[in-house]
Design an enzyme around this catalytic site. Structure first.
Site, mmCIF file in Angstrom:
data_model
loop_
_atom_site.group_PDB
_atom_site.id
_atom_site.type_symbol
_atom_site.label_atom_id
_atom_site.label_comp_id
_atom_site.label_asym_id
_atom_site.label_seq_id
_atom_site.Cartn_x
_atom_site.Cartn_y
_atom_site.Cartn_z
ATOM 1 N N ASP A 187 -2.871 49.661 4.586
ATOM 2 C CA ASP A 187 -3.248 48.795 5.902
ATOM 3 C C ASP A 187 -2.563 48.779 7.180
ATOM 4 O O ASP A 187 -2.605 50.177 6.924
ATOM 5 C CB ASP A 187 -1.295 48.384 5.526
ATOM 6 C CG ASP A 187 -1.464 46.541 5.697
ATOM 7 O OD1 ASP A 187 -2.871 46.099 6.345
ATOM 8 O OD2 ASP A 187 -1.169 45.835 5.132
ATOM 9 N N ASP A 190 -6.236 37.588 4.230
ATOM 10 C CA ASP A 190 -5.072 37.229 3.833
ATOM 11 C C ASP A 190 -4.638 36.386 3.065
ATOM 12 O O ASP A 190 -3.827 35.495 3.031
ATOM 13 C CB ASP A 190 -4.108 37.562 5.175
ATOM 14 C CG ASP A 190 -3.184 38.909 5.123
ATOM 15 O OD1 ASP A 190 -3.310 39.995 3.947
ATOM 16 O OD2 ASP A 190 -2.813 39.407 5.720
#
Ligand code: DGJ
Length: 694
Positions: A441, A498
């Protein structure tokens, strides 16, 4: 005197020519030219006229337009000496290396001590042209801007498409009309960005997804790109791509651009999309095991967030396996004392409060359910509230009083000590635990852009991959903030967004398919009430949207009703049954006559089968569905076409649409010209239509 070069695939030619040893210009890029075309004559033919208000000759629009040669537009190189005084090179031919599918040309400016080299290569199978530039100096110089080799934009093209977006809304297409002046994208965030996927599409007049001519370009760099798409006052057009300007912070003697990928298609925008999809899947991504079917994912993020409890995680794993998951990804929250997003990044030691016996018990359980185990990391980051920061505040990038992002700072990835520390942590983690997957990430932008940062990340990734070659890696940056061919040459999947809102996802993945194949594009079935939009969508729609790409789940499976479990099991089983051919298939966007319908056709490599996903993103303006025209079929061949999810028919659909009663047989010509009549449906529903060649 002219020098000429050409590169060809079966469908495109790119030709370069130079006069009097100056830098060459692209004199032709488009549909393949005859083998015996006289390029020297074409070079003359390419010259445009001179009239009032112009110089006496038009300065070349070369592969690196030079400010010192009266070029009226943006130069391809902006440079200063070590003291900051501008340099204006005038390059002259030195040498070349040419082969069947590649050309490298070296030019120099002896007076300034500069050498400029460009490398072009064309892939005859994927039709992708690769181009990059290298600048060398005999003493340190300051680079402000270096463009990858400059390509011309076509004249018969009215607009350009590039990409903007945001968190949970990646891959939005921005259309700009061509007019005198430049469209500039200079991404100063230091990462690829949700808002700046480095791509450009140039649809020629009349082009659609399925027909007409188009060009597309992509710059494979993860540190933020700069694009200049400029029309000169004389009407010529240039496209420049490179690293964001001013991101080489130190003087140096060697600079190079990332690779620019480009292609021409005469089969609509899909021709470009397919070239990129195949090139990425077959040439860029290096799969640890290319024959391994893409495993169905379960990611626990939206189920538990930071609240890790072993018995709960085990139960989630068991339930996910029941749905058909084959890989369990333990997301953020397993290390340091990370109970929320305010602390612990940098402390990559397993949290003994949550995992007193380490990760072994969870991993063993996941394995006992027949799944592989993956783990979340955010290597490039550090929280000021961490043991690591307290011990090494100098490891953070940028000033101490900078604005934080998600309460965190970036680590200085250019510092070898930082990389060694991270390597040590991850090598230990991977060495001691059976982990086959990393979700990598990157949740904030840089305090200032610095090209050394992505280079440091690439180096760490390369080192880990060298020593743990079996581990697959997913590139995530708050969703789709780091998606480009640079990161994808070191990773295997992207977390596209997301947003697990299937409606949003339908559009995001549709647009992303202009460059990305199914194999790398993650798509998960999210919670019933979407955590990022609040929308409540039917499980069938959520399941089929995820099944369009690399499928997974990301809800708490304990919330699922029996019906929802059954739907997920059924769709997952279908996906597993079809994934082998779908992984190799081309994703073709359909020219839907109804703007409410977002539709694509995944066509197998051999053209023998296909599946159409027709997602109804909105209510239609008209009452009945408009026929959906297919693409890429053999006009004379016959196909059997059938609705897969007939059980989703609603009672309000009362007519006698042929597909309701069983398969339809028709020629490819009919299916492509007239199209398939689909039954009426609610919005936020998906028709899945399978086809096979008879
Ligand atoms: C942002 C990612 O995009 C999410 O999927 C999740 O991994 C969180 N970070 C974890 O902090």
């Amino acid at each position: 005197m002219s020098r000429v070069w050409r590169l060809d695939t079966s469908r495109q030619t790119i030709a370069l020519a130079s006069r009097n040893d100056r830098l060459p210009e692209v004199i032709y890029w488009g549909l393949g030219l005859p083998d015996d075309e006289d390029l020297v004559k074409l070079h003359d033919a390419h010259t445009i006229d001179v009239t009032g208000g112009m110089l006496d000759a038009n300065p070349e629009l070369s592969i690196c337009p030079e400010s010192a040669r009266s070029f009226p537009g943006q130069p391809g190189l902006v440079l200063a000496d070590g003291h900051g005084a501008s340099l204006h090179p005038r390059f002259a031919y030195e040498s070349e290396v040419t082969g069947k599918n590649h050309v490298s040309l070296t030019y120099s400016d002896a007076e300034l001590g500069l050498v400029y080299t460009v490398h072009f290569a064309i892939d005859p199978a994927t039709h992708i042209l690769q181009a990059r530039a290298v600048l060398e100096a005999n003493r340190p110089v300051r680079l402000h801007w270096l463009s990858a080799p400059v390509l011309p934009a076509p004249q018969h093209c009215d607009e350009m498409w590039d990409f903007t977006g945001r968190w949970c809304g990646e891959f939005q297409i921005a259309r700009t009309s061509w007019t005198t002046g430049a469209r500039l994208r200079d991404n100063r965030t230091g990462r690829t960005g949700h808002e700046a996927f480095p791509g450009l599409i140039l649809p020629c007049r009349g082009a659609t997804y399925t027909q007409g001519a188009a060009y597309a370009l992509h710059y494979g760099w993860s540190g933020g790109h700069r694009m200049v798409a400029e029309e000169l006052p004389d009407g010529r057009r240039q496209v420049q791509f490179g690293n964001a300007s001013g991101t080489e912070l130190e003087p140096g003697t060697r600079f190079e651009t990332a690779t620019l990928y480009a292609t021409y298609s005469d089969t609509g925008l899909n021709g470009c999309a397919v070239a990129f999809q195949r090139h990425l899947r077959d040439r860029i991504v290096t799969w640890p095991n290319p024959d391994r079917p893409r495993p169905v994912h379960y990611n626990c993020w939206e189920a538990v967030y930071f609240d890790h409890k072993l018995p709960v995680l085990k139960e989630l794993a068991t339930r996910a396996a029941t749905l058909g998951a084959e890989r369990f990804v333990l997301d953020d929250g397993w290390f340091g004392t990370r109970d929320d997003d305010t602390s612990s990044l940098g402390d990559w030691q397993i949290d003994p409060r949550k995992y007193p016996d380490g990760l072994g018990p969870l991993i063993d359980h996941v394995h006992s359910e027949g799944m592989a185990f993956g783990i979340w990391l955010e290597p490039d980051m550090i929280n000021p509230d961490s043991e690591t920061y307290r011990a090494h505040p100098d490891w953070a990038l940028g000033p101490e009083d900078q604005v934080l992002g998600r309460q965190q700072m970036c680590l200085d990835m250019a510092n070898p000590e930082v990389r060694d520390y991270l390597y040590g942590c991850f090598a230990d983690l991977l060495g001691k635990n059976e982990i086959d997957y990393i979700k990598w990430d990157h949740n904030r932008v840089l305090p200032m852009p610095d090209a050394a940062q992505p280079r440091g990340t690439y180096e760490l990734l390369d080192r880990l991959r060298r020593d743990f070659p079996k581990v697959e890696i997913e590139s995530c940056a708050s969703g789709g903030g780091r998606i480009d061919f640079g990161i994808l040459s070191r990773t295997h999947r992207v977390w596209l967004s997301d947003s697990n809102d299937a409606l949003e996802r339908l559009r995001i993945q549709h647009n992303a398919a202009l460059f990305l194949p199914m194999a790398v594009t993650g798509s998960h079935v999210g919670p019933r009430e979407c955590h990022t939009s609040g929308r409540v969508l039917d499980i069938r729609f959520r399941a089929w949207v995820a099944a369009q790409r690399h499928m997974g789940f990301e809800m708490d499976p304990r919330e699922l009703s029996e019906d929802e479990v059954a739907v997920l099991q059924q769709v997952t089983a279908w996906w597993k049954h079809n994934r082998t051919w779908m992984t190799q298939a081309d994703i073709l966007r359909l020219d839907s006559s109804d703007p409410a319908v977002i539709a694509e056709q995944q066509l197998s490599e051999d053209g023998a089968r296909f599946v159409v996903f027709a997602g109804k993103a909105d209510t239609s303006a008209q009452i009945a569905p408009r026929p959906l025209r297919l693409t890429g079929l053999a006009p004379r061949a016959r196909y059997r076409v059938d609705i897969l999810n007939r059980e989703d028919l609603h009672g309000l659909s009362r007519g006698t649409v042929a597909l309701k009663d069983g398969p339809l047989e028709a020629s490819g010509q009919y299916l492509m010209s007239q199209g398939v009549a689909l039954p009426w449906s609610f919005p936020e529903r998906m028709w899945v239509v399978e086809g096979e060649k008879l």
